[in-house]
Design an enzyme around this catalytic site. Structure first.
Site, mmCIF file in Angstrom:
data_model
loop_
_atom_site.group_PDB
_atom_site.id
_atom_site.type_symbol
_atom_site.label_atom_id
_atom_site.label_comp_id
_atom_site.label_asym_id
_atom_site.label_seq_id
_atom_site.Cartn_x
_atom_site.Cartn_y
_atom_site.Cartn_z
ATOM 1 N N ARG A 64 0.807 -1.213 0.000
ATOM 2 C CA ARG A 64 0.000 0.000 0.000
ATOM 3 C C ARG A 64 0.849 1.276 0.000
ATOM 4 O O ARG A 64 0.597 2.203 -0.784
ATOM 5 C CB ARG A 64 -0.925 0.035 1.229
ATOM 6 C CG ARG A 64 -2.140 -0.801 1.099
ATOM 7 C CD ARG A 64 -2.471 -1.449 2.413
ATOM 8 N NE ARG A 64 -1.480 -2.478 2.677
ATOM 9 C CZ ARG A 64 -1.639 -3.760 2.294
ATOM 10 N NH1 ARG A 64 -2.755 -4.134 1.742
ATOM 11 N NH2 ARG A 64 -0.698 -4.657 2.492
ATOM 12 N N THR A 65 1.825 1.340 0.874
ATOM 13 C CA THR A 65 2.590 2.586 1.004
ATOM 14 C C THR A 65 3.330 2.881 -0.298
ATOM 15 O O THR A 65 3.274 3.992 -0.825
ATOM 16 C CB THR A 65 3.586 2.480 2.176
ATOM 17 O OG1 THR A 65 2.858 2.090 3.341
ATOM 18 C CG2 THR A 65 4.280 3.799 2.436
ATOM 19 N N LYS A 95 26.349 -5.063 -1.864
ATOM 20 C CA LYS A 95 27.732 -4.591 -1.993
ATOM 21 C C LYS A 95 28.260 -3.976 -0.699
ATOM 22 O O LYS A 95 29.375 -3.478 -0.653
ATOM 23 C CB LYS A 95 27.811 -3.568 -3.131
ATOM 24 C CG LYS A 95 27.588 -4.212 -4.495
ATOM 25 C CD LYS A 95 27.495 -3.182 -5.602
ATOM 26 C CE LYS A 95 27.139 -3.870 -6.910
ATOM 27 N NZ LYS A 95 26.825 -2.929 -7.988
ATOM 28 N N ARG A 146 11.318 3.332 3.053
ATOM 29 C CA ARG A 146 10.957 2.454 4.175
ATOM 30 C C ARG A 146 12.178 1.620 4.503
ATOM 31 O O ARG A 146 12.912 1.189 3.604
ATOM 32 C CB ARG A 146 9.792 1.536 3.816
ATOM 33 C CG ARG A 146 9.550 0.488 4.896
ATOM 34 C CD ARG A 146 8.333 -0.343 4.648
ATOM 35 N NE ARG A 146 7.117 0.429 4.893
ATOM 36 C CZ ARG A 146 5.898 -0.092 4.825
ATOM 37 N NH1 ARG A 146 5.729 -1.363 4.511
ATOM 38 N NH2 ARG A 146 4.844 0.653 5.071
ATOM 39 N N HIS A 172 5.357 5.775 11.310
ATOM 40 C CA HIS A 172 4.818 5.632 9.952
ATOM 41 C C HIS A 172 3.978 6.884 9.669
ATOM 42 O O HIS A 172 2.752 6.824 9.580
ATOM 43 C CB HIS A 172 3.972 4.354 9.869
ATOM 44 C CG HIS A 172 3.682 3.876 8.481
ATOM 45 N ND1 HIS A 172 3.868 4.647 7.347
ATOM 46 C CD2 HIS A 172 3.196 2.685 8.032
ATOM 47 C CE1 HIS A 172 3.522 3.936 6.278
ATOM 48 N NE2 HIS A 172 3.107 2.753 6.670
HETATM 49 N N1 CP Z 1 -0.334 0.130 5.719
HETATM 50 C C1 CP Z 1 0.878 -0.205 5.219
HETATM 51 O O1 CP Z 1 1.899 0.368 5.596
HETATM 52 O O2 CP Z 1 0.852 -1.206 4.308
HETATM 53 P P1 CP Z 1 2.114 -1.720 3.477
HETATM 54 O O3 CP Z 1 3.030 -2.425 4.441
HETATM 55 O O4 CP Z 1 1.542 -2.629 2.423
HETATM 56 O O5 CP Z 1 2.795 -0.518 2.889
#
Ligand code: CP
Length: 308
Positions: free
Chosen positions: A55-56, A85, A106, A134
């Protein structure tokens, strides 16, 4: 008019003021109603996922493209040529940021986004760092709450599930603490909200209760924020023991207020049964869609000085 988010790193929700959060929510609403396909023309944004995401990453990349920008990057869960590396995160960030106008990332380690911001020549946006923060998830959560409740102010909000490792609940609790909301924390004892966060909420004068009985608290709620147990942060035996302590079913919502919305950052495992999906309280799929508008709003404000 310049905006306060122009060129700003977005690492923790605690870095944003109440006014800035409200500006992002208002901008998300505006962009949902009135698309702006030319806002990021000639902008290149890096999308660097050292940890898996659906999603993110996809909503972020959709957001860039629907604003007219271009995305470069990777989603290899850390199995990148950089990692293979032995390149340090600092060096990777220095190089990638020299190609781009913003750096979205991320990473599995807490503090990685903050570290990246110290070496990046462009704004860094944190798409999740370990069990820490987040912030962009919180922006879409706030937008979804505003959209369904008409306000962020004075709501009764329950956080359910893995409150220890669930970075989304850490960020959302911090954000809603600025809006006079009452919190109910519902989790197995071993997955309780971290002490440092409870202390922070106490110092901010936030009214919160730790409760065991999810069903008993549902009639009081405006927002029920469910989360999954973070399997990737446990060994398998521990995970089997922890998972599915709190499972929401449609029957449990029979005494809910009409305005109650069930949110979940997704992915769901088995903590919300699928019969909830057909109730008027389910809002988690609309919430996921709102990720595009909230991330568009953030990009527009961070990358466009005049946009506000
Ligand atoms: N909600 C969320 O962070 O989903 P993902 O891990 O799929 O990005």
């Amino acid at each position: 008019m310049t905006n306060p988010l122009h060129n700003k790193h977005i690492i923790s929700i605690a870095d944003l003021s109440r006014d800035e959060l409200e500006l992002i929510v208002a901008t998300a609403k505006q962009l949902k109603q009135q698309p702006r396909p030319d806002l990021l023309t000639n902008k290149v944004v890096a999308s660097c996922f050292f940890e898996a995401s659906t999603r993110t990453r996809l909503s972020f990349e959709t957001a860039v493209q629907r604003l007219g920008g271009t995305v470069i990057g990777f989603d290899s869960g850390g199995n990148t040529s950089l990692a293979q590396k032995g390149e340090t995160l600092a060096d990777s960030v220095k190089v990638i940021s020299s190609y781009t106008d913003a750096f979205f990332m991320r990473h599995p380690k807490e503090g990685a986004a903050r570290l990246a911001s110290e070496f990046s020549s462009v704004p860094v946006i944190n798409g999740g760092d370990g069990a820490n923060q987040h912030p962009t998830q919180t922006l879409l959560d706030l937008f979804s709450i505003y959209e369904t409740q008409g306000t962020l102010e004075g709501l009764n909000v329950a956080f359910v599930g893995d409150l220890k490792y669930g970075r989304t609940v850490h960020s959302l609790a911090q954000a809603l603490s600025l809006f006079g909301c009452k919190f109910y924390f519902v989790s197995p004892a071993a997955l309780a909200m971290p002490d440092y966060l409870c202390e922070e909420l106490n110092q901010a004068g936030v009214n919160f209760e730790v409760v065991d009985d999810l069903e008993a608290v549902i009639p009081k709620l405006d927002v029920l924020y469910m989360t999954r147990v973070q399997k990737e942060r446990f060994d398998p035996t521990e995970y089997q023991h922890m998972k599915a302590n709190y499972i929401l079913t449609a029957r449990m919502l029979s005494n809910a207020k009409d305005n109650l919305k069930v949110l979940h950052p997704l992915p769901r495992v088995d903590e919300i049964t699928t019969d909830v999906d057909a109730t008027p309280h389910a809002y988690y799929f609309e919430q996921a869609e709102n990720g595009v508008y909230a991330r568009q709003a953030l990009l527009a404000l961070v990358l466009s000085e005049e946009f506000a």
